[in-house]
Design an enzyme around this catalytic site. Structure first.
Site, PDB file in Angstrom:
ATOM      1  N   SER A  33     -10.212   6.961  13.490  1.00 44.70           N
ATOM      2  CA  SER A  33     -11.093   5.833  13.156  1.00 44.70           C
ATOM      3  C   SER A  33     -12.384   5.953  13.958  1.00 44.70           C
ATOM      4  O   SER A  33     -12.394   6.520  15.043  1.00 44.70           O
ATOM      5  CB  SER A  33     -10.435   4.503  13.539  1.00 44.70           C
ATOM      6  OG  SER A  33      -9.085   4.467  13.184  1.00 44.70           O
ATOM      7  N   ARG A  35       0.829  -1.202   0.000  1.00 46.88           N
ATOM      8  CA  ARG A  35       0.000   0.000   0.000  1.00 46.88           C
ATOM      9  C   ARG A  35       0.868   1.258   0.000  1.00 46.88           C
ATOM     10  O   ARG A  35       0.602   2.221  -0.716  1.00 46.88           O
ATOM     11  CB  ARG A  35      -0.897  -0.012   1.252  1.00 46.88           C
ATOM     12  CG  ARG A  35      -2.228   0.576   0.978  1.00 46.88           C
ATOM     13  CD  ARG A  35      -3.234   0.338   2.065  1.00 46.88           C
ATOM     14  NE  ARG A  35      -4.561   0.256   1.435  1.00 46.88           N
ATOM     15  CZ  ARG A  35      -5.690   0.290   2.096  1.00 46.88           C
ATOM     16  NH1 ARG A  35      -5.685   0.336   3.410  1.00 46.88           N
ATOM     17  NH2 ARG A  35      -6.840   0.227   1.471  1.00 46.88           N
ATOM     18  N   LYS A  38     -20.705   2.489  -4.311  1.00 49.11           N
ATOM     19  CA  LYS A  38     -21.322   3.717  -4.817  1.00 49.11           C
ATOM     20  C   LYS A  38     -20.421   4.219  -5.930  1.00 49.11           C
ATOM     21  O   LYS A  38     -19.326   3.687  -6.122  1.00 49.11           O
ATOM     22  CB  LYS A  38     -21.471   4.770  -3.722  1.00 49.11           C
ATOM     23  CG  LYS A  38     -20.118   5.182  -3.120  1.00 49.11           C
ATOM     24  CD  LYS A  38     -20.259   6.044  -1.894  1.00 49.11           C
ATOM     25  CE  LYS A  38     -20.409   7.490  -2.253  1.00 49.11           C
ATOM     26  NZ  LYS A  38     -20.215   8.382  -1.087  1.00 49.11           N
ATOM     27  N   THR A  91     -11.155  -0.759  11.878  1.00 48.26           N
ATOM     28  CA  THR A  91     -11.818  -1.320  13.061  1.00 48.26           C
ATOM     29  C   THR A  91     -12.969  -2.188  12.567  1.00 48.26           C
ATOM     30  O   THR A  91     -14.136  -1.814  12.690  1.00 48.26           O
ATOM     31  CB  THR A  91     -12.375  -0.193  13.959  1.00 48.26           C
ATOM     32  OG1 THR A  91     -13.114   0.716  13.129  1.00 48.26           O
ATOM     33  CG2 THR A  91     -11.284   0.563  14.666  1.00 48.26           C
ATOM     34  N   CYS A 149     -18.724   1.526   6.432  1.00 50.62           N
ATOM     35  CA  CYS A 149     -19.103   2.181   7.691  1.00 50.62           C
ATOM     36  C   CYS A 149     -20.487   1.827   8.222  1.00 50.62           C
ATOM     37  O   CYS A 149     -20.622   1.451   9.384  1.00 50.62           O
ATOM     38  CB  CYS A 149     -19.040   3.686   7.521  1.00 50.62           C
ATOM     39  SG  CYS A 149     -17.352   4.272   7.443  1.00 50.62           S
TER      40      CYS A 149
HETATM   41  C1  UDX Z   1     -20.646   7.310   5.068  1.00 45.26           C
HETATM   42  C2  UDX Z   1     -21.048   8.676   5.627  1.00 45.26           C
HETATM   43  O1  UDX Z   1     -21.811   9.378   4.640  1.00 45.26           O
HETATM   44  C3  UDX Z   1     -19.814   9.487   6.010  1.00 45.26           C
HETATM   45  O2  UDX Z   1     -20.190  10.709   6.621  1.00 45.26           O
HETATM   46  C4  UDX Z   1     -18.984   8.657   6.988  1.00 45.26           C
HETATM   47  O3  UDX Z   1     -17.799   9.363   7.334  1.00 45.26           O
HETATM   48  C5  UDX Z   1     -18.640   7.306   6.396  1.00 45.26           C
HETATM   49  O4  UDX Z   1     -19.829   6.619   6.004  1.00 45.26           O
HETATM   50  P1  UDX Z   1     -19.731   6.437   2.736  1.00 45.26           P
HETATM   51  O5  UDX Z   1     -20.032   5.075   3.278  1.00 45.26           O
HETATM   52  O6  UDX Z   1     -18.400   6.697   2.137  1.00 45.26           O
HETATM   53  O7  UDX Z   1     -19.917   7.544   3.868  1.00 45.26           O
HETATM   54  O8  UDX Z   1     -20.795   6.800   1.589  1.00 45.26           O
HETATM   55  P2  UDX Z   1     -22.313   7.323   1.579  1.00 45.26           P
HETATM   56  O9  UDX Z   1     -22.404   8.376   0.553  1.00 45.26           O
HETATM   57  O10 UDX Z   1     -22.808   7.660   2.924  1.00 45.26           O
HETATM   58  O11 UDX Z   1     -23.100   6.069   1.005  1.00 45.26           O
HETATM   59  C6  UDX Z   1     -23.227   4.860   1.723  1.00 45.26           C
HETATM   60  C7  UDX Z   1     -24.136   3.903   0.984  1.00 45.26           C
HETATM   61  O12 UDX Z   1     -25.479   4.372   0.974  1.00 45.26           O
HETATM   62  C8  UDX Z   1     -23.759   3.698  -0.498  1.00 45.26           C
HETATM   63  O13 UDX Z   1     -23.897   2.355  -0.849  1.00 45.26           O
HETATM   64  C9  UDX Z   1     -24.774   4.567  -1.224  1.00 45.26           C
HETATM   65  O14 UDX Z   1     -25.002   4.146  -2.547  1.00 45.26           O
HETATM   66  C10 UDX Z   1     -25.996   4.371  -0.354  1.00 45.26           C
HETATM   67  N1  UDX Z   1     -26.978   5.488  -0.472  1.00 45.26           N
HETATM   68  C11 UDX Z   1     -26.646   6.749  -0.100  1.00 45.26           C
HETATM   69  C12 UDX Z   1     -28.268   5.205  -0.927  1.00 45.26           C
HETATM   70  O15 UDX Z   1     -28.595   4.064  -1.250  1.00 45.26           O
HETATM   71  N2  UDX Z   1     -29.168   6.234  -0.991  1.00 45.26           N
HETATM   72  C13 UDX Z   1     -28.866   7.519  -0.630  1.00 45.26           C
HETATM   73  O16 UDX Z   1     -29.749   8.390  -0.713  1.00 45.26           O
HETATM   74  C14 UDX Z   1     -27.559   7.778  -0.174  1.00 45.26           C
HETATM   75  P1  ADP Z   2     -10.274   3.006   6.526  1.00 44.76           P
HETATM   76  O1  ADP Z   2     -11.390   2.918   5.517  1.00 44.76           O
HETATM   77  O2  ADP Z   2     -10.787   3.161   7.938  1.00 44.76           O
HETATM   78  O3  ADP Z   2      -9.230   4.009   6.193  1.00 44.76           O
HETATM   79  P2  ADP Z   2      -8.526   0.872   5.584  1.00 44.76           P
HETATM   80  O4  ADP Z   2      -8.658  -0.602   5.805  1.00 44.76           O
HETATM   81  O5  ADP Z   2      -8.658   1.443   4.217  1.00 44.76           O
HETATM   82  O6  ADP Z   2      -9.593   1.555   6.578  1.00 44.76           O
HETATM   83  O7  ADP Z   2      -7.117   1.376   6.151  1.00 44.76           O
HETATM   84  C1  ADP Z   2      -6.584   1.051   7.398  1.00 44.76           C
HETATM   85  C2  ADP Z   2      -5.079   0.835   7.239  1.00 44.76           C
HETATM   86  O8  ADP Z   2      -4.503   0.706   8.542  1.00 44.76           O
HETATM   87  C3  ADP Z   2      -4.690  -0.434   6.482  1.00 44.76           C
HETATM   88  O9  ADP Z   2      -3.907  -0.080   5.344  1.00 44.76           O
HETATM   89  C4  ADP Z   2      -3.856  -1.255   7.497  1.00 44.76           C
HETATM   90  O10 ADP Z   2      -2.745  -1.907   6.910  1.00 44.76           O
HETATM   91  C5  ADP Z   2      -3.384  -0.157   8.443  1.00 44.76           C
HETATM   92  N1  ADP Z   2      -2.999  -0.656   9.784  1.00 44.76           N
HETATM   93  C6  ADP Z   2      -3.728  -1.446  10.603  1.00 44.76           C
HETATM   94  N2  ADP Z   2      -3.064  -1.659  11.775  1.00 44.76           N
HETATM   95  C7  ADP Z   2      -1.892  -0.983  11.683  1.00 44.76           C
HETATM   96  C8  ADP Z   2      -0.771  -0.784  12.575  1.00 44.76           C
HETATM   97  N3  ADP Z   2      -0.765  -1.332  13.796  1.00 44.76           N
HETATM   98  N4  ADP Z   2       0.257  -0.036  12.151  1.00 44.76           N
HETATM   99  C9  ADP Z   2       0.224   0.547  10.912  1.00 44.76           C
HETATM  100  N5  ADP Z   2      -0.792   0.406  10.044  1.00 44.76           N
HETATM  101  C10 ADP Z   2      -1.846  -0.331  10.412  1.00 44.76           C
END
Ligand code: UDX
Ligand code: ADP
Length: 463
Positions: A131, A39, A340, A92, A277
């Protein structure tokens, strides 16, 4: 004034967030570290198309800041040692074992970070939780940091990230608010809050920077995601009623969205929400509620997930049912794999569950997504179906463009709302397909009247 920041975790949150902090704070050295060498190599790649995270606008910011004041490295210890402020931005995931399996957040990566910081730090540090974490995680981090033998002081802040994927850079540059939770009763706590506030003040208006106690900040992040997901499940629940009654979900959403108390955002009916999320955070919330014996609260929020699962399976079942109750041996084109548009992320994407269902029904899937890699699609499917790549290849084919994908297809299903799917030449596509030609529009992005006039059997969501 802070001069050196380290961010542990170079993922979807850490990467873009630190790129923007570096852009807006040229006087601060920002080092993003990760244990994942591949990465980090990708973040350092000359080819900006190869960055591990695709976000509109991100590559340009990385080009401007990388190796100026933004650095990507696997040397976690050195970065911790040098930094005055450390962001924890590791994953997480939902626990897959032991107590809380399938619900609680797995905090092992957070704990490892805290232990590493405690053992490496030789100067005072501000540790920032980025996180999304269960309420009171800060006290776990604090008790681990307290074990440090190096006679250093740690201040803990919670600064949850509200960016949404696909719009991460816009969200970071123009946030609705920045939330900073900290111990505002002590001078050290106030200083830490002020130090983080100063970083954001370089581009965010002061009245958008909110300070709360640390537990409120942690809970606000879970609450925001739970409310957003709940809106989607609510509109999706209504979409099922629309399909039964000939009401139209887009018209209903428009009508209720005009009520300023309800508002018009996040009311788009769909195949169901995905992403790393929403499900994880709600399960986490449900687990916390159960832990405190608040079973009714837990049940209430769990329904948001139940409805989302129902929506995904309802869509998949409808495909089979409308195609004369069998898709066995039929070629089905799946447009989209990301959860999305405008992201290469497929975590918890509805596409995975829908594909799994159709594979069980013995369909032949031809999959295209503009940004998700073939390897990622295969990995997702191996996990979902418990089949090997060799087995899967009997039933699936993955494309990196749409040329030839529609030949002899029985149906097209739209799973992700990528803009390019709106502008395909559906009239020509229709002539290439088997008849009757079906379109299942899981995102309501096509005009049903036009598509039907072209001779398709069209099925959207909630219409
Ligand atoms: C979400 C929150 O929006 C963001 O604030 C938080 O920090 C992380 O989680 P994310 O998961 O990146 O962000 O995307 P988001 O735009 O919220 O969409 C989540 C899912 O809901 C997607 O699959 C999207 O397609 C779906 N969605 C969203 C719908 O089906 N309908 C909507 O009206 C909006
Ligand atoms: P997010 O969407 O929350 O950013 P990701 O899975 O994309 O989550 O990224 C989390 C990153 O944290 C991963 O690339 C993983 O390798 C890294 N990571 C997890 N534990 C550790 C650690 N102890 N030290 C350094 N990097 C870590």
């Amino acid at each position: 004034m802070i001069k050196s920041i380290c961010c542990i975790g170079a993922g979807y949150v850490g990467g873009p967030t630190m790129a923007v902090i570096a852009l807006k704070n040229p006087h601060i050295k920002v080092t993003v570290v990760d244990v994942n060498q591949e990465r980090i190599n990708a973040w350092n790649s000359e080819n900006l198309e190869a960055l591990p995270v695709y976000e509109p606008g991100l590559a340009e910011i990385v080009a401007q800041t990388r190796n100026v004041n933004l650095f990507f490295s696997t040397n976690v210890n050195l970065a911790i040692h040098e930094a005055e402020m450390i962001f924890i931005s590791v994953n997480t995931p939902t626990k897959t074992y032991g107590i809380g399996k399938g619900m609680a957040a797995d905090l092992k990566y957070i704990e490892l970070c805290a232990r590493q910081i405690a053992s490496v730090a030789t100067t005072n540090k501000i540790v920032v939780e980025k996180s999304t974490l269960p309420v009171r995680t800060a006290s776990t981090i604090k008790s681990i940091l307290k074990q440090s033998q190096n006679n250093v002081q740690f201040e803990i802040l919670s600064n949850p990230e509200f960016l949404a994927e696909g719009t991460a850079i816009v969200d970071l540059l123009n946030p609705d608010r920045v939330l900073i939770g900290g111990d505002y009763h002590t001078q050290e706590g106030k200083n830490a809050i002020a130090a983080l506030t100063d970083i954001y003040k370089n581009w965010v208006a002061a009245d958008k920077i909110i300070t709360t106690n640390i537990w409120s900040s942690e809970l606000s992040k879970l609450t925001a995601n739970a409310f957003l997901a709940q809106r989607i499940s609510s509109i999706n629940a209504m979409s099922a009623i629309c399909e039964a009654t000939e009401a139209n979900i887009d018209e209903v959403a428009f009508a209720i969205g005009k009520d300023t108390r309800i508002g018009d955002k996040f009311l788009k009916a769909s195949v169901g929400f995905g992403g790393s999320c929403f499900q994880k955070d709600i399960l986490n919330l449900v687990y916390i509620a159960k832990t405190f014996g608040l079973n009714e609260v837990a049940d209430y929020w769990e329904q948001v997930i139940v409805m989302n699962n129902y929506q995904k399976s309802r869509f998949a079942r409808k495909i089979v049912q409308k195609m004369f109750n069998t898709v066995s041996g039929k070629k089905i084109v799946m447009l989209g794999w990301a959860f999305k548009k405008d992201t290469n992320d497929s975590r918890e994407s509805a596409a995975i569950d829908i594909a799994n269902y159709l594979i069980e029904e013995q369909a032949e899937l031809h999959i295209y997504d503009p940004k998700v890699t073939q390897q990622q699609i295969l990995t997702d499917l191996e996990k979902a179906t418990n089949q090997t790549t060799n087995q899967l290849q009997q039933q699936i084919k993955i494309y990196n463009q749409t040329t030839n994908i529609f030949q002899q297809a029985h149906a097209v299903i739209i799973v992700t709302e990528w803009d390019e799917f709106k502008n395909l030449d559906y009239a020509t596509i229709k002539t290439q397909m088997q008849q009757p030609a079906f379109i299942f529009d899981g995102r309501n992005i096509l005009n049903p009247t036009e598509i039907t006039q072209q001779g398709f059997q069209y099925f959207g969501i909630g219409k």
